[in-house]
Design a protein around this motif. Structure first.
Motif, mmCIF file in Angstrom:
data_model
loop_
_atom_site.group_PDB
_atom_site.id
_atom_site.type_symbol
_atom_site.label_atom_id
_atom_site.label_comp_id
_atom_site.label_asym_id
_atom_site.label_seq_id
_atom_site.Cartn_x
_atom_site.Cartn_y
_atom_site.Cartn_z
ATOM 1 N N SER B 144 0.889 -1.205 0.123
ATOM 2 C CA SER B 144 -0.069 0.000 -0.253
ATOM 3 C C SER B 144 0.817 1.195 -0.243
ATOM 4 O O SER B 144 2.001 1.628 -0.052
ATOM 5 N N LYS B 145 -0.110 2.182 -0.126
ATOM 6 C CA LYS B 145 0.281 4.114 -0.909
ATOM 7 C C LYS B 145 1.840 4.288 0.265
ATOM 8 O O LYS B 145 2.391 5.036 1.102
ATOM 9 N N SER B 176 -8.800 -1.916 -4.341
ATOM 10 C CA SER B 176 -9.674 -2.402 -5.370
ATOM 11 C C SER B 176 -8.524 -3.387 -5.674
ATOM 12 O O SER B 176 -8.702 -4.285 -6.476
ATOM 13 N N TRP B 177 -7.126 -3.543 -5.260
ATOM 14 C CA TRP B 177 -6.087 -4.531 -5.816
ATOM 15 C C TRP B 177 -6.990 -6.127 -5.258
ATOM 16 O O TRP B 177 -7.226 -6.907 -6.103
ATOM 17 N N LEU B 178 -7.736 -5.967 -4.300
ATOM 18 C CA LEU B 178 -8.024 -7.414 -3.946
ATOM 19 C C LEU B 178 -9.571 -7.618 -4.397
ATOM 20 O O LEU B 178 -9.645 -9.047 -5.199
ATOM 21 N N ARG B 179 -10.291 -6.586 -4.713
ATOM 22 C CA ARG B 179 -11.065 -6.860 -5.695
ATOM 23 C C ARG B 179 -11.095 -7.105 -7.247
ATOM 24 O O ARG B 179 -11.984 -7.900 -8.067
ATOM 25 N N LEU B 221 -10.387 -4.647 5.123
ATOM 26 C CA LEU B 221 -10.757 -6.318 5.211
ATOM 27 C C LEU B 221 -11.714 -6.455 4.737
ATOM 28 O O LEU B 221 -12.732 -7.583 4.201
ATOM 29 N N ALA B 222 -13.145 -5.270 4.604
ATOM 30 C CA ALA B 222 -14.065 -6.172 3.738
ATOM 31 C C ALA B 222 -13.802 -6.693 2.159
ATOM 32 O O ALA B 222 -14.710 -6.936 1.599
#
Lengths: 260, 260
Positions: B144-145, B176-179, B221-222
């Motif tokens: 992450s940033k 957004s990576w996880l999505r 987490l979501a």
């Protein structure tokens, strides 16, 4: 809660605190240390400890100290920020320190799960390893003479309270300790023939990890009943000592079916 | 190998090196960094990198640099020890530095094993986590940033060469990576209902670890498909982020039957 103001480096209390901040020998002789910050102080209190002296930086609100429960019996000293900075282990001090005696937690009666640490020299690594052992419910940590001081302010910071709840044997000779141990002792070594996951950790077990660069000494390797390597399929051939310990300790818990 | 002597802080090469030592922005803009010591330099060469400039402290024997293979094409500069110390990330400098471009290793075609790191702020922790991922043969690290700069001299020191072989996606948005990820993503969280060992990691998997103190953000987490906690039977309730990652990554390897 009455407070005593310290104004000078020549104050005998300040001199005593400074020695504890800087000298592992002074800590060992007094069996005392300095706890930095409310988090460590709270963990110390939760473990049943009673701090000897509380130290507050002048710019730190007295209410912050009062908010930590059950400290009313401890003597509190207030020091100018410049002097406080000399006592604190970090560049941005928390403003709260406690002079506190070493605790000697009782060993749980559980099945032995011992970590044996040889010559771990980085305080952050050592603290993280003690934290891993404490989180896993290890019954004992055996630390060689060449390990960094487990009660140093930096090791305490890495341990996040582990030192208050984990029984430790300090300045030990890992070889002779292992020879006296009646359970299985597994030395982590990259060149070992056994892979970590093929061994059984459901009986009394000691896991043995060596120095960050040099690994385990020949004497300690010889004293362990077996050796294991962690399979590493990647293009980097070794783990941080603290990561290796975590993998091994939690594999033992997994095999034991520990699910808390 | 010819050497250029630098005598002054005003030397343009020195100024450029100093910026790389101190500024993550300068490193990002140039996609360059400073490697400290022969060990990192050797790992960089082994990974196929070609250093741009070698830097030797005056008191360091030139033979030490020459002993590192294949560096003859690089330009070498010699700096007085006092200036060298300004470039080195550690209190006791090794005497050898290399100015080097970031490498962009190719992702292995193996089954995905991704580590997603959110806001890991300690350079030693971040380096150790990249080292763990590289040793495990992870296919990608998503940072992450808010993570510490993966190419900082301190993170490189902790990584022991991991940055040269591990594909990394920097300054990412973990949510957004996880999505976008089609495999199973497992967020490590102490309050999770699932225990780590009850989940299946034999398909494409991303393991998600959060900040040392705050843990994972609600958004991240979501975005993960599931959450897991590491069972901790001891009296300390959490692991160092780097230890937690090691336990999870190697549990995935164990389930996959990886035995190299």
């Amino acid at each position: 809660m009455t407070e005593t103001a310290i104004r000078s480096r020549d104050n005998p209390i300040f001199k005593r605190l400074k020695k504890l901040a800087e000298s592992s020998r002074a800590r060992r002789e007094a069996r005392m240390t300095l706890l930095d910050g409310e988090h460590l102080l709270a963990a110390y209190l939760a473990a049943g400890g009673t701090p000897h002296t509380l130290v507050r930086a002048e710019s730190c609100d007295a209410a912050r100290l009062a908010a930590v429960a059950d400290c009313r019996q401890a003597k509190t000293v207030v020091v100018p920020d410049a002097l406080f900075a000399e006592l604190a282990p970090v560049a941005t001090p928390t403003g709260v320190l406690a002079e506190a005696a070493w605790l000697t937690p009782q060993a749980p009666v559980d099945l032995a799960l011992v970590v044996v640490l040889e010559d771990i020299q980085d305080p952050g690594n050592l603290g993280a390893m003690l934290r891993t052992a404490a989180a896993a419910g290890a019954t004992l940590a055996v630390l060689s003479k060449g390990c960094h001081d487990a009660w140093s302010p930096k090791a305490l910071r890495g341990g996040q309270g582990a030192q208050f709840v984990l029984p430790m044997q300090l300045a030990a000779d890992p070889g002779s300790w292992l020879r006296d141990f009646s359970g299985t002792s597994v030395a982590l070594a990259p060149e070992a023939a056994h892979d970590l996951y093929t061994l059984d950790y459901t009986g009394p077990t000691a896991l043995v990890v060596g120095n960050e660069g040099a690994g385990l000494s020949a004497a300690t390797l010889a004293a362990a009943t077996t050796r294991a390597r962690i399979p590493m399929p990647g293009r980097v051939e070794s783990l941080n000592a603290s990561a290796a310990l975590a993998v091994a300790v939690f594999e033992a818990l997994r095999q034991r079916g520990v699910r808390r």
